[in-house]
Design a protein around this motif. Structure first.
Motif, mmCIF file in Angstrom:
data_model
loop_
_atom_site.group_PDB
_atom_site.id
_atom_site.type_symbol
_atom_site.label_atom_id
_atom_site.label_comp_id
_atom_site.label_asym_id
_atom_site.label_seq_id
_atom_site.Cartn_x
_atom_site.Cartn_y
_atom_site.Cartn_z
ATOM 1 N N THR A 211 76.202 3.094 -32.991
ATOM 2 C CA THR A 211 75.584 1.791 -33.138
ATOM 3 C C THR A 211 74.641 1.466 -31.983
ATOM 4 N N GLU A 212 75.008 1.797 -30.766
ATOM 5 C CA GLU A 212 74.170 1.419 -29.637
ATOM 6 C C GLU A 212 74.463 2.327 -28.448
ATOM 7 N N SER A 213 73.516 2.363 -27.536
ATOM 8 C CA SER A 213 73.686 3.161 -26.329
ATOM 9 C C SER A 213 74.576 2.427 -25.328
ATOM 10 N N MET B 69 77.665 -10.356 -39.082
ATOM 11 C CA MET B 69 76.227 -10.604 -39.193
ATOM 12 C C MET B 69 75.513 -10.314 -37.882
ATOM 13 N N TRP B 70 76.159 -10.605 -36.775
ATOM 14 C CA TRP B 70 75.552 -10.310 -35.473
ATOM 15 C C TRP B 70 75.376 -8.811 -35.279
ATOM 16 N N LYS B 71 76.408 -8.029 -35.630
ATOM 17 C CA LYS B 71 76.285 -6.583 -35.541
ATOM 18 C C LYS B 71 75.230 -6.057 -36.508
ATOM 19 N N PHE B 72 75.150 -6.632 -37.697
ATOM 20 C CA PHE B 72 74.176 -6.202 -38.695
ATOM 21 C C PHE B 72 72.748 -6.481 -38.238
ATOM 22 N N ILE B 73 72.513 -7.655 -37.671
ATOM 23 C CA ILE B 73 71.164 -8.010 -37.207
ATOM 24 C C ILE B 73 70.747 -7.109 -36.052
ATOM 25 N N ASN B 74 71.650 -6.852 -35.116
ATOM 26 C CA ASN B 74 71.325 -5.951 -34.007
ATOM 27 C C ASN B 74 71.023 -4.543 -34.500
ATOM 28 N N PHE B 75 71.782 -4.084 -35.487
ATOM 29 C CA PHE B 75 71.544 -2.749 -36.048
ATOM 30 C C PHE B 75 70.183 -2.672 -36.731
ATOM 31 N N GLN B 76 69.833 -3.706 -37.498
ATOM 32 C CA GLN B 76 68.550 -3.699 -38.194
ATOM 33 C C GLN B 76 67.376 -3.794 -37.223
ATOM 34 N N LEU B 77 67.513 -4.602 -36.180
ATOM 35 C CA LEU B 77 66.436 -4.711 -35.198
ATOM 36 C C LEU B 77 66.228 -3.407 -34.439
ATOM 37 N N ARG C 101 67.039 -0.410 -35.523
ATOM 38 C CA ARG C 101 66.505 0.560 -36.476
ATOM 39 C C ARG C 101 65.021 0.321 -36.743
ATOM 40 N N TRP C 102 64.620 -0.945 -36.791
ATOM 41 C CA TRP C 102 63.210 -1.261 -37.015
ATOM 42 C C TRP C 102 62.363 -0.849 -35.816
ATOM 43 N N ARG C 103 62.881 -1.055 -34.599
ATOM 44 C CA ARG C 103 62.123 -0.652 -33.405
ATOM 45 C C ARG C 103 61.979 0.862 -33.340
ATOM 46 N N GLU C 104 63.052 1.586 -33.649
ATOM 47 C CA GLU C 104 62.963 3.041 -33.633
ATOM 48 C C GLU C 104 62.001 3.551 -34.695
ATOM 49 N N HIS C 105 62.021 2.935 -35.870
ATOM 50 C CA HIS C 105 61.137 3.373 -36.945
ATOM 51 C C HIS C 105 59.679 3.076 -36.616
ATOM 52 N N SER C 106 59.410 1.885 -36.041
ATOM 53 C CA SER C 106 58.034 1.540 -35.695
ATOM 54 C C SER C 106 57.507 2.406 -34.564
ATOM 55 N N ALA C 107 58.385 2.765 -33.606
ATOM 56 C CA ALA C 107 57.947 3.637 -32.511
ATOM 57 C C ALA C 107 57.682 5.050 -33.012
ATOM 58 N N PHE C 108 58.452 5.504 -33.995
ATOM 59 C CA PHE C 108 58.277 6.856 -34.512
ATOM 60 C C PHE C 108 57.079 6.945 -35.447
ATOM 61 N N GLN C 109 56.818 5.885 -36.219
ATOM 62 C CA GLN C 109 55.744 5.898 -37.193
ATOM 63 C C GLN C 109 54.441 5.324 -36.671
ATOM 64 N N ALA C 110 54.383 4.994 -35.391
ATOM 65 C CA ALA C 110 53.158 4.403 -34.842
ATOM 66 C C ALA C 110 52.024 5.421 -34.903
#
Length: 326
Positions: A67-69, A264-272, A274-283
């Protein structure tokens, strides 16, 4: 002739509250200097040494803790600055507790000097030990306790609560709703392992996860907050298994709401994340647009097209067509 007597009055003695207040004001000013230093770029590098720990090591996420580092720390000479700053914070908190809590109680109780000092000591140490226990428990939960044990504990707590309080129907409906959402997540992950391009299942799971949390809250409030509150028998009776009292209903709703907020807090952190990793990889790489120069082109450029390369416009020009026809 009257003789004036010398005054035997002792010089004024500063009270403990006055001295403590002055010390707290000085310490708070020093602490504010470090905090204000974070607002300016010139002094931020020096101030951050006092506010945060410097010797940190970040461990990447693994399969067991995906889930997180994790951030760990080791010691160094710069820790003395951090200890000094938080010692100032502790002095400020000590003065606040003394002035706004302990001194007010002392004025009402009229303790003797011995009881007064012991009461202040016990009051300060009680606040310190309470804060240390809460902080230590939070660290144990966030770092030493595995993630699987947290979810197993939540499952057992809610299932046992529904069983002991005779909320079997509500517990069964909520479990079926939760299990269906979890089933969809794990099925989507199995398809993702076979084909990494498969992402539709996770999108559907994300929508149903949020809807599942909302339905859980709605059903719980309607059943416990409104349905059981209107029942005729609202007396605590262990022999018949009737726990329909206000305190139990509040505890049930509080546990459900806190659990749903945690999920919901864990879900929001996971989605954020995941979105940052995806945007950094697909930039995409920034492509430079070709610059068009105005002005007359060279003779070689007019004969061979743009920048010496032959273009279709030059090959199909009227002059070339006329030479071909001849």
């Amino acid at each position: 002739m009257a003789i004036r007597k010398k005054s035997t009055k002792s010089p004024p003695v500063l009270s403990h509250e006055f001295v403590l207040q002055n010390h707290a004001d000085i310490v708070s000013c020093v602490a504010m200097v470090f905090l204000l230093g974070l607002m300016f770029e010139i002094t931020a590098k020096a101030s951050i040494i006092f506010v945060t720990l410097q010797y940190n090591v970040t461990l990447p996420a693994t399969e067991e803790q995906a889930t997180e580092s994790v951030s760990l720390y080791y010691y160094g000479i710069k820790d003395l600055a951090t200890v000094f700053f938080y010692m100032l914070v502790a002095i400020i908190i000590h003065a606040v507790i003394q002035e706004y809590m302990l001194d007010k109680i002392n004025r009402r109780m009229h303790f003797s000097k011995t009881k007064h000092s012991k009461f202040n000591e016990s009051g300060q140490l009680s606040a310190f030990y309470l804060f240390a226990c809460v902080w230590g428990t939070f660290i144990l939960i966030s770092e030493d306790i595995p993630r699987q044990l947290v979810y197993i504990g939540l499952y057992l707590f809610h299932i046992a609560g529904a069983y002991l309080l005779n909320l079997n129907h509500l517990g069964l409906v909520l479990l079926v709703l939760h299990y269906f959402v979890e089933f969809l997540f794990h099925i989507s992950r199995l398809f993702y392992f076979s084909n990494e391009k498969y992402q539709k299942g996770f999108s559907l799971w994300a929508v149903l996860f949020v809807l599942g949390r909302l339905l859980t809250l709605i059903l719980s409030v309607l059943t416990v907050g409104f349905g059981l509150a209107r029942a005729e028998n609202q007396k605590l009776d262990f022999s018949t298994g009737n726990f329909n009292v206000l305190a139990v209903r509040i505890a049930v709703l509080a546990s459900i709401c806190v659990t749903q907020a945690f999920m919901m807090w864990k879900f929001i952190n996971f989605q954020l994340r995941r979105w940052r990793e995806h945007s950094a990889f697909q930039a995409p790489a920034v492509k430079k647009k070709p610059t068009v120069t105005k002005g007359r082109s060279s003779k070689k450029g007019t004969e061979n097209g743009v920048n010496g390369t032959l273009t279709s416009n030059v090959a199909d020009s009227p002059r070339n067509k006329k030479e071909k026809s001849s």
